[in-house]
Design a protein around this motif. Structure first.
Motif, PDB file in Angstrom:
ATOM      1  N   ASN A  21       0.700  -1.222   0.010  1.00 33.37           N
ATOM      2  CA  ASN A  21       0.112  -0.090   0.121  1.00 33.37           C
ATOM      3  C   ASN A  21       0.579   1.199   0.252  1.00 33.37           C
ATOM      4  OD1 ASN A  21      -1.308   2.393   1.580  1.00 33.37           O
ATOM      5  ND2 ASN A  21      -2.658   0.957   2.479  1.00 33.37           N
ATOM      6  N   GLU A  22       0.613   2.442  -0.622  1.00 30.61           N
ATOM      7  CA  GLU A  22       0.812   3.790  -0.954  1.00 30.61           C
ATOM      8  C   GLU A  22       2.452   4.004  -0.172  1.00 30.61           C
ATOM      9  OE1 GLU A  22      -0.980   3.745   2.381  1.00 30.61           O
ATOM     10  OE2 GLU A  22      -1.837   3.158   0.302  1.00 30.61           O
ATOM     11  N   MET A  36      -5.227  10.185  -2.200  1.00 29.83           N
ATOM     12  CA  MET A  36      -5.156   9.789  -3.921  1.00 29.83           C
ATOM     13  C   MET A  36      -4.471   8.255  -3.764  1.00 29.83           C
ATOM     14  SD  MET A  36      -3.286   9.910  -6.541  1.00 29.83           S
ATOM     15  CE  MET A  36      -3.033   9.415  -8.489  1.00 29.83           C
ATOM     16  N   MET A  37      -4.841   7.271  -4.641  1.00 32.58           N
ATOM     17  CA  MET A  37      -4.363   6.182  -5.102  1.00 32.58           C
ATOM     18  C   MET A  37      -3.762   6.407  -5.393  1.00 32.58           C
ATOM     19  SD  MET A  37      -6.841   3.076  -6.801  1.00 32.58           S
ATOM     20  CE  MET A  37      -8.544   3.757  -5.693  1.00 32.58           C
ATOM     21  N   VAL A  38      -2.448   6.106  -4.869  1.00 31.08           N
ATOM     22  CA  VAL A  38      -0.822   6.264  -5.796  1.00 31.08           C
ATOM     23  C   VAL A  38      -0.574   5.103  -6.091  1.00 31.08           C
ATOM     24  CG1 VAL A  38      -0.124   8.444  -3.783  1.00 31.08           C
ATOM     25  CG2 VAL A  38       0.687   5.607  -3.232  1.00 31.08           C
ATOM     26  N   GLU A  39      -0.818   4.125  -5.969  1.00 29.54           N
ATOM     27  CA  GLU A  39      -0.421   2.600  -6.788  1.00 29.54           C
ATOM     28  C   GLU A  39      -0.712   2.954  -8.208  1.00 29.54           C
ATOM     29  OE1 GLU A  39      -0.960   1.508  -2.055  1.00 29.54           O
ATOM     30  OE2 GLU A  39      -2.386   2.585  -3.309  1.00 29.54           O
ATOM     31  N   ASN A  40      -1.698   3.696  -8.462  1.00 29.58           N
ATOM     32  CA  ASN A  40      -2.175   4.419  -9.800  1.00 29.58           C
ATOM     33  C   ASN A  40      -1.346   5.224 -10.777  1.00 29.58           C
ATOM     34  OD1 ASN A  40      -4.173   2.740  -9.792  1.00 29.58           O
ATOM     35  ND2 ASN A  40      -5.119   3.597  -9.674  1.00 29.58           N
ATOM     36  N   ILE A  41      -0.466   5.839  -9.400  1.00 26.14           N
ATOM     37  CA  ILE A  41       0.300   6.707 -10.928  1.00 26.14           C
ATOM     38  C   ILE A  41       1.142   6.198 -11.707  1.00 26.14           C
ATOM     39  CG2 ILE A  41       2.729   8.326  -9.909  1.00 26.14           C
ATOM     40  CD1 ILE A  41       0.598   9.383  -9.021  1.00 26.14           C
ATOM     41  N   PRO A  42       1.853   5.549 -12.130  1.00 27.08           N
ATOM     42  CA  PRO A  42       2.308   4.452 -12.929  1.00 27.08           C
ATOM     43  C   PRO A  42       1.586   4.572 -14.287  1.00 27.08           C
ATOM     44  CG  PRO A  42       3.231   3.047 -11.048  1.00 27.08           C
ATOM     45  CD  PRO A  42       1.813   3.840 -11.040  1.00 27.08           C
ATOM     46  N   PHE A  43       0.429   4.377 -13.765  1.00 25.80           N
ATOM     47  CA  PHE A  43      -0.811   4.457 -14.997  1.00 25.80           C
ATOM     48  C   PHE A  43      -1.743   5.430 -15.614  1.00 25.80           C
ATOM     49  CE2 PHE A  43      -1.387   0.059 -12.132  1.00 25.80           C
ATOM     50  CZ  PHE A  43      -1.822  -0.613 -13.757  1.00 25.80           C
ATOM     51  N   MET A  44      -1.273   6.876 -14.659  1.00 25.04           N
ATOM     52  CA  MET A  44      -1.559   7.920 -15.092  1.00 25.04           C
ATOM     53  C   MET A  44      -0.352   8.333 -15.512  1.00 25.04           C
ATOM     54  SD  MET A  44      -4.587   8.282 -13.326  1.00 25.04           S
ATOM     55  CE  MET A  44      -5.370   8.160 -12.103  1.00 25.04           C
ATOM     56  N   HIS A  45       0.499   7.753 -15.501  1.00 30.86           N
ATOM     57  CA  HIS A  45       1.855   8.694 -15.921  1.00 30.86           C
ATOM     58  C   HIS A  45       2.107   8.014 -17.324  1.00 30.86           C
ATOM     59  CE1 HIS A  45       5.872  10.099 -15.771  1.00 30.86           C
ATOM     60  NE2 HIS A  45       6.299   8.539 -16.728  1.00 30.86           N
ATOM     61  N   PRO A  93      -8.310  12.858  -9.349  1.00 34.53           N
ATOM     62  CA  PRO A  93      -7.855  11.134 -10.053  1.00 34.53           C
ATOM     63  C   PRO A  93      -8.728  10.341  -8.756  1.00 34.53           C
ATOM     64  CG  PRO A  93      -6.357  12.327 -10.275  1.00 34.53           C
ATOM     65  CD  PRO A  93      -6.472  13.559  -9.231  1.00 34.53           C
ATOM     66  N   PRO A  94      -8.924   8.879  -9.141  1.00 39.06           N
ATOM     67  CA  PRO A  94      -9.891   8.286  -7.887  1.00 39.06           C
ATOM     68  C   PRO A  94      -8.851   8.265  -6.677  1.00 39.06           C
ATOM     69  CG  PRO A  94      -8.662   7.055 -10.024  1.00 39.06           C
ATOM     70  CD  PRO A  94      -7.769   8.424 -10.070  1.00 39.06           C
ATOM     71  N   ASN A  95      -9.283   7.710  -6.098  1.00 40.04           N
ATOM     72  CA  ASN A  95      -8.936   7.770  -4.313  1.00 40.04           C
ATOM     73  C   ASN A  95      -9.131   6.495  -3.510  1.00 40.04           C
ATOM     74  OD1 ASN A  95     -11.070   8.791  -2.969  1.00 40.04           O
ATOM     75  ND2 ASN A  95     -10.831  10.584  -3.938  1.00 40.04           N
ATOM     76  N   TYR A  96      -8.493   6.740  -2.244  1.00 40.89           N
ATOM     77  CA  TYR A  96      -9.509   5.472  -1.501  1.00 40.89           C
ATOM     78  C   TYR A  96      -8.464   5.669   0.587  1.00 40.89           C
ATOM     79  CZ  TYR A  96      -4.376   3.687  -1.494  1.00 40.89           C
ATOM     80  OH  TYR A  96      -3.117   3.458  -1.664  1.00 40.89           O
ATOM     81  N   MET A  97      -8.772   4.615   0.830  1.00 45.65           N
ATOM     82  CA  MET A  97      -8.712   4.726   2.146  1.00 45.65           C
ATOM     83  C   MET A  97      -7.161   4.169   2.097  1.00 45.65           C
ATOM     84  SD  MET A  97      -9.354   2.586   5.644  1.00 45.65           S
ATOM     85  CE  MET A  97      -8.633   1.431   5.097  1.00 45.65           C
TER      86      MET A  97
END
Length: 917
Positions: A47-48, A202-211, A468-472
């Motif tokens: 997780n992040e 912000m759902m930081v695991e998705n940063i590669p996909f956003m990139h 962008p998406p977010n989460y707990m």
């Protein structure tokens, strides 16, 4: 995305992070020297920034929170497991965590005083507010510290086209605004938030996909610019933001629908090795991004020339070497202090290290009397974001509608849709990871589906804000929880202070050196890589699974996130096929002749001798099938059956098999290709292989597990029959063999001429004659006079359909001979376990002869109007006392029944839904 880890040595094994198999069931208390920091949960990918912020996963056991300040009493034991956490949150679990500003109620979690006049004492409210300052400040500082490196990674650092990369402040504001939306919903129960006092992010695991999305827009707009002969700088940012917003929309819908339709468990079907491969691939991306953020340049991992040019540039050497050295220093500090610091101190070391980099950097340039502007020109600082002429420096720049619809290339947005789908799939992994982790750490049971609906709401708010998406965020939430963060006002305070960072972030980012962001990213990326690749090596994965992890990592690093995720799906399918192949791909489980493989039908002495001869049961061949029958193993199935018929015929000393039974009981599914192949095989077996009959056993009254009406297709073939059970097919073929040897014997001894229903036979004399024949079959050594005398001990009874003959557990006070109609024996403790009672069979004889020790093992119910003859316990006791020779006859056929049933049961292929009576 994960944060930092703490290396530790346990049992002589060096670990850098989370071991996927170490905490498979429930957390355990760590030793005093433990310093391993969790990535996310005991059973899921990282997780992040949890390694950066959290403590040892061992220390997340509920029992270890007893000494934390302002922590609510733990409602569960320290052996709490993640398996049953998805239950409705109970009132008892929330009883110790009442909102501190709930009117007229005290808050045991905060140690309040007595309620006076329905209101909290003012000094207690002030005390509570003071106690909330540390957790709120911690959460805000974490948001700031994480927003700079991850916000800087949204957009590629450079472009080969005319699109200029935006300033890092734009990404920072995207990160902060999405975090605020998540915090507002997820951190507040009144807003329908989670069951915990948690932190949204912000759902930081998705940063590669956003990139990747931003890079795809670069490419698409560059192609359009080449075709139209114009630049794309004005369309780039709003187009990327629109693509981000579309990703949020799909993510919100996915979370909401999965939770609404109670499909929360679906998200647990992601294979572990595929998740770890994605984790390792993201780790490589984060390390690469850390190097790029440190220098402001970019390189392509799929191009050796690009990598060489990046590292060969003498102007950037010091910019990326410095973060690498700082990462090395941090990891050495963690290792050297892991056995010396307390658990809390060890968990605070990485955050303190990263927060200290910025002031130490400014102290260093002040001591060296170097101008900050000069450091910025040399690439050590982020570019100035206060230029009013730069459209991306305005707070409104994060809302793509503010750029105008004409500045959005919807063609480029559609080109990013495959990456968006991959991003949504990857997003679905995180809530089911973080929620169980938080449940274990806090001791609060939750409803997974409600939590997913809540995540849908928080992403809906992010969608309304075009973010962008977010989460707990698990790591931030557990730090906030351990620091004593509670209540609605605390959550709103985090939102308010984060909003100040949103508006004043430009001034803050300007003072943060690139090396701080680069160091954090490189450290986090290494932890992710070690977890995905190195820790998985020690986790017990087989060679194929571990090779799949490396393939996913390499593919994701070289060809992008979407390609890596697709590769992961293919690897999962390949792993399943290879691992499950030996057990399920071979459709033939075994073959055997029915030499001792008897049906449950009772046979007379002459009939048994016929079946035991060389032309009896030996001419029946049974083939048992298993698993899935589909197009891939059709040839193996058909050739295997033909070979079994041919080989076993040779083994039978040239006594060819005339009857074949294909048992489909263990077949899970048939596709249409397999069903058609079965029909074709049925015809060839009868016409070309000398078989008289072929029986197909479905194993279920509902028929074959296929959409094709296979039963009707087979019945049209000459010599083919279909049976619901293997016992039925064996019984029919035994009847045929007996009828071929002695016509009429099968009918007489199997009582086939008695008819059905309550009427039984056509007259009293004919019925008693039928009963006499039944007794002769059960007592083949008795004389006609003995059979007649035995018949005199039986009393005629009738019952209607649906009536109960006896219940399971009743005393065995009689035995029954079924003459006409039908009965069914049911095992009450096992739903659906039944066996039909045949006409001409005795039931209950063993319990009766055992006397007081005998109890009914099953419940017997009439399925039709019945005629039966019974011997009462009193009659049996009188026979034993006055006519013991007839007692011997009863005991003899009781023993014979036991022998018959033991032989029948012990020689079955599958003992399902059938029990001895």
């Amino acid at each position: 995305m994960s944060g930092t880890s703490t290396p530790s040595r346990r049992a002589g094994v060096r670990t850098f992070g989370f071991s996927p198999q170490r905490y498979a069931t429930s957390p355990t208390k760590a030793g005093p020297g433990s310093s391993l920091l969790p990535l996310s949960s005991p059973s899921a990918p990282p997780n992040e920034a949890s390694r950066l912020l959290g403590s040892d996963a061992d220390r997340l056991a509920p029992s270890n929170f007893a000494n934390s300040p302002a922590l609510p009493p733990n409602p569960v034991s320290s052996t709490y497991s993640a398996v049953p956490v998805y239950r409705q949150l109970t009132a008892e679990a929330l009883g110790a965590q009442v909102d501190p500003f709930s009117a007229g109620r005290a808050s045991p979690a905060l140690g309040r005083g007595k309620v006076q006049g329905g209101r909290e004492p003012f000094r207690d409210q002030v005390g509570w507010a003071l106690r909330q300052i540390p957790p709120v400040a911690t959460a805000v500082l974490l948001n700031l510290m994480l927003s700079v490196p991850f916000g800087s990674a949204f957009f590629p650092a450079a472009s080969a086209h005319s699109c200029a990369p935006p300033i890092p402040l734009l990404g920072v504001r995207l990160f902060l605004l999405s975090t605020m939306a998540g915090q507002l919903i997820l951190g507040s129960k009144k807003m329908g938030g989670t069951a915990f006092f948690s932190c949204g992010m912000m759902m930081v695991e998705n940063i590669p996909f956003m990139h990747s999305i931003a890079g795809s827009v670069y490419t698409s707009l560059g192609e359009q610019a080449g075709a139209e002969g114009e630049g794309c700088d004005e369309r780039y940012v709003p187009t990327v933001l629109a693509a981000f917003c579309l990703t949020t929309a799909v993510t919100a819908a996915a979370f909401f629908l999965i939770g609404k339709f109670s499909l929360g468990n679906v998200v647990f079907f992601f294979p572990k090795h595929v998740i770890l491969g994605c984790v390792g691939g993201i780790g490589v991306f984060v390390v690469k991004t850390g190097l790029e953020v440190s220098t402001g340049g970019t390189f392509d991992l799929a191009s050796l020339a690009s990598i060489g040019a990046f590292f060969a540039d003498p102007n950037t050497t010091s910019l990326y070497v410095t973060p690498i050295l700082l990462v090395f220093v941090l990891r050495m500090l963690i290792r050297l202090t892991s056995n010396r610091l307390s658990q809390n101190a060890a968990s605070l070391l990485p955050p303190i290290f990263f927060l200290s980099l910025t002031p130490l950097f400014h102290l260093a340039i002040l001591a060296l009397k170097v101008d900050r502007g000069q450091m910025g020109e040399e690439g050590w600082m982020f570019p100035d974001s206060t230029d009013p002429t730069d459209p991306t420096s305005s707070p409104a720049a994060v809302f793509f509608p503010s750029w105008g619809g004409d500045n959005i290339s919807w063609k480029a947005v559609l080109a990013t849709f495959p990456t968006q789908v991959s991003c949504v799939v990857f997003s679905l992994m995180h809530a089911p990871i973080n929620i169980p982790s938080m449940s274990i750490s806090t001791g609060i049971d939750v409803d997974m589906n409600k939590e997913l609906v809540t995540h849908g709401k928080s992403n809906l708010l992010a969608l309304l804000l075009f973010q962008p998406p977010n989460y707990m965020c698990y790591s931030n939430s557990i730090v906030y929880h351990r620091a004593g963060g509670r209540g609605e006002l605390s959550s709103l305070s985090i939102v308010a202070l984060t909003s100040a960072l949103f508006f004043k972030g430009g001034d803050i980012v300007t003072y943060i050196p690139r090396l701080m962001a680069g160091t954090l990213l490189i450290h986090v990326g290494l932890d992710l890589f070690f977890e995905g690749v190195l820790d998985s090596f020690r986790a017990g994965f087989d060679v194929l699974e571990y090779a799949s992890i490396w393939v996913i990592v390499i593919t994701m690093s070289a060809f992008g996130m979407t390609t890596g995720l697709i590769t992961g799906v293919l690897c999962a399918a390949l792993t399943f096929v290879v691992n499950a192949g030996p057990a399920h791909l071979n459709p033939i489980r075994g073959t055997m002749p029915a030499t001792t493989f008897t049906s449950s039908k009772w046979r007379g002495l002459r009939a048994r001798r016929i079946l035991d001869e060389s032309k009896g049961r030996r001419r029946i061949l049974c083939v048992q099938l298993q698993g899935h029958l589909f197009f891939a193993n059709l040839d193996q199935f058909t050739e295997g059956v033909k070979k079994a018929v041919k080989v076993d015929r040779e083994r039978s000393n040239k006594r060819p098999y005339r009857f074949l039974i294909l048992d489909f009981t263990l077949i899970i599914g048939l596709d249409t290709s397999a069903a058609l192949a079965v029909v074709k095989l049925a015809g060839s077996l009868v016409s070309r292989h000398g078989l008289r009959r072929v029986a197909f056993v479905t194993g279920s009254p509902s028929g074959f597990p296929t959409s094709l009406d296979l039963t009707s297709q087979l019945l049209r073939r000459p010599g083919c029959t279909v049976h619901a059970s293997l016992d039925g097919a064996l019984g029919e073929y035994e009847d045929v063999i007996i009828a071929l040897a002695e016509p009429g014997l099968e009918r007489d001894l199997l009582f086939g001429g008695l008819g059905g229903g309550g009427g039984g036979a056509r007259g009293e004399g004919e019925e008693r004659e039928a009963v006499r024949r039944m007794l002769e079959a059960h007592c083949p050594t008795a004389t006609a006079a003995q059979v007649g005398r035995l018949l005199g001990f039986l009393s005629r009874r009738t019952c209607v359909a649906g009536s109960c003959v006896w219940n399971q557990g009743d005393r065995g006070d009689r035995m029954v001979l079924l003459v006409a109609g039908g009965m069914e024996s049911r095992l009450e403790e096992e739903a659906g376990t039944v066996e039909a009672v045949r006409k001409g069979h005795f039931i209950g004889e063993l319990a009766m002869v055992m006397g007081g020790e005998g109890r009914r093992l099953t419940t017997v119910v009439a399925t039709a109007d019945c005629v039966y003859y019974e011997m009462a316990e009193g009659t049996w006791l009188r026979i034993k006392e006055e006519e013991p020779q007839y007692a011997v006859l009863v005991l003899t056929f009781a023993c014979r029944y036991i022998q018959h049933r033991v032989q029948h049961v012990s020689n079955r292929f599958v003992e399902t839904r059938c029990i001895p009576i």
